[in-house]
Design an enzyme around this catalytic site. Structure first.
Site, PDB file in Angstrom:
ATOM      1  CG  ASP A 119     -14.794  -1.402   7.773  1.00 31.04           C
ATOM      2  OD1 ASP A 119     -14.986   0.216   7.667  1.00 31.04           O
ATOM      3  OD2 ASP A 119     -13.316  -1.248   7.189  1.00 31.04           O
ATOM      4  NE  ARG A 142     -13.409   2.925   7.286  1.00 27.99           N
ATOM      5  CZ  ARG A 142     -12.715   2.909   6.893  1.00 27.99           C
ATOM      6  NH1 ARG A 142     -11.263   3.654   6.711  1.00 27.99           N
ATOM      7  NH2 ARG A 142     -12.536   1.744   5.853  1.00 27.99           N
ATOM      8  N   GLY A 181      -7.509   5.707   5.933  1.00 28.88           N
ATOM      9  CA  GLY A 181      -6.646   6.756   4.572  1.00 28.88           C
ATOM     10  C   GLY A 181      -6.807   8.125   4.687  1.00 28.88           C
ATOM     11  CD  GLU A 190      -2.780  -1.059   2.348  1.00 28.57           C
ATOM     12  OE1 GLU A 190      -3.772  -0.582   2.946  1.00 28.57           O
ATOM     13  OE2 GLU A 190      -2.823  -2.330   3.444  1.00 28.57           O
ATOM     14  CB  SER A 249      -6.216  -1.356   0.832  1.00 24.99           C
ATOM     15  OG  SER A 249      -6.169  -0.644   1.380  1.00 24.99           O
ATOM     16  CE1 TYR A 308      -7.624   3.392  -1.442  1.00 30.19           C
ATOM     17  CE2 TYR A 308      -6.756   1.712  -1.492  1.00 30.19           C
ATOM     18  CZ  TYR A 308      -6.787   2.912  -0.586  1.00 30.19           C
ATOM     19  OH  TYR A 308      -6.573   2.547   0.863  1.00 30.19           O
ATOM     20  CD  GLU A 350     -10.363  -4.403   7.530  1.00 28.94           C
ATOM     21  OE1 GLU A 350      -9.985  -6.412   7.426  1.00 28.94           O
ATOM     22  OE2 GLU A 350     -10.347  -4.198   6.683  1.00 28.94           O
ATOM     23  CG  ASN A 383      -9.811  -0.035   8.500  1.00 28.60           C
ATOM     24  OD1 ASN A 383      -8.448  -0.258   7.808  1.00 28.60           O
ATOM     25  ND2 ASN A 383     -11.050   0.111   8.284  1.00 28.60           N
TER      26      ASN A 383
END
Length: 316
Positions: free
Chosen positions: A259, A257, A277, A16, A147, A218, A271, A273
């Site tokens: 999900d 964050r 981002g 990444e 990602s 992205y 999961e 993060n």
């Protein structure tokens, strides 16, 4: 007021890297030069320089994704150098990066997760047993990573083994979990001891994308991101509570964050993060903007939280 010296760390050596460099450039532009002197470092080339500069650095912003950045390795180095940094420490970073460890902690906290099994490269894959236990479709992904790299959705028995082999390219352990058809929701959390859950965002991958994969994440215009999510107040409060629970279950600090998939009024954790981002249009900054926190002010707040947490750990 004396300006603070901030180490902006982006790039690195994971798959990444390019996303990290892009985020790093946008964070660099957003930091208030009246408040900060910003020094940039790429772990691929600049670790010795970072160590040499450590005595002059007030705090770091880690804008790295994936292994050797989001997994506790850089966090441990900064701890040794005595540099405060935003977000989770070594333990929380490592736990969130390992999807198996995270799932067990979610379950222990009382959160719902999709049914799953874990497959190790050294073991043998019993295709029939996986399908009997979990059904079809299945989601296949490396245990570590981000990602959605190496991730697949499997709809037939014949596709399972190739998808597992693909995931093995990125990790020695692979997660096989039931695919839950529902609405994808993500929720940001900010804070150390007092947690603020941001407005939920609904993620709607565009036509041609089965899920929120790397390209859907992205590619401009590939995904609709609706903030606040199209759910009622009760569900909003419920998913915000679940996001705070996930944050605490993984021993996180600063921000995160998480999900989720919403199905039949229940939220299933996918999961968390620990370094979401960080471009102005990324999900967590979007949610912060909806809560009245600009991108620049969000960065200010993360820096303040990092210094507060560092001072607390020094005196604990």
């Amino acid at each position: 007021m004396k300006k603070m010296t901030i180490a902006l760390i982006s790039g690195g050596v994971s798959s990444e890297r390019e996303v990290s460099l892009k985020s790093g450039r946008q964070v660099f532009e957003a930091l208030d030069r009246a408040k900060y002197t910003v020094l940039q470092y790429d772990p691929k080339t600049d670790l010795q320089k970072l160590m040499a500069d450590a005595p002059t650095i007030d705090a770091a912003l880690i804008i790295l994704h994936g292994p050797f950045g989001e997994d506790g390795t850089v966090q441990g180095m900064l701890d040794l150098l005595g540099i405060p940094y935003q977000g989770a420490g070594v333990l929380g970073s490592a736990l969130a990066m390992n999807k198996l460890a995270a799932k067990r902690l979610y379950e222990n906290a009382g959160l719902r997760v999709p049914p799953y099994v874990c497959v190790d490269r050294k073991g043998s894959l019993d295709v029939d047993a996986c399908i009997d236990r979990l059904g079809l479709p299945l989601v296949i992904k490396p245990v570590s990573g981000g990602s959605s790299i190496g991730m697949s959705i499997v709809k037939s028995r014949q596709a399972l083994e190739p998808a597992v082999e693909k995931a093995f390219l990125y990790d020695r352990s692979v997660m096989v979990e039931s695919f839950i058809q529902g609405t994808e929701i993500t929720v940001g959390v900010i804070g150390n001891d007092t947690l603020e859950a941001l407005p939920p965002i609904e993620i709607v991958p565009g036509e041609g994308y089965e899920f929120f994969d790397y390209e859907a994440k992205y590619t401009a215009g590939a995904t609709r991101e609706i903030c606040p999510a199209r759910i009622d107040r009760a569900l909003t409060e419920k998913v915000q509570h679940c996001a705070r629970m996930a944050h605490e279950a993984l021993f996180l600090r600063g921000y995160s964050r998480t999900d989720f998939i919403l199905k039949d009024g229940e939220f299933h954790v996918l999961e968390t993060n620990t370094i979401p981002g960080m471009t102005p249009t990324s999900l967590l900054p979007q949610a912060a903007q909806a809560a009245g926190i600009s991108f620049s002010l969000l960065l200010d707040r993360l820096i303040t939280l990092s210094i507060e947490d560092h001072q607390h750990r020094k005196t604990a």
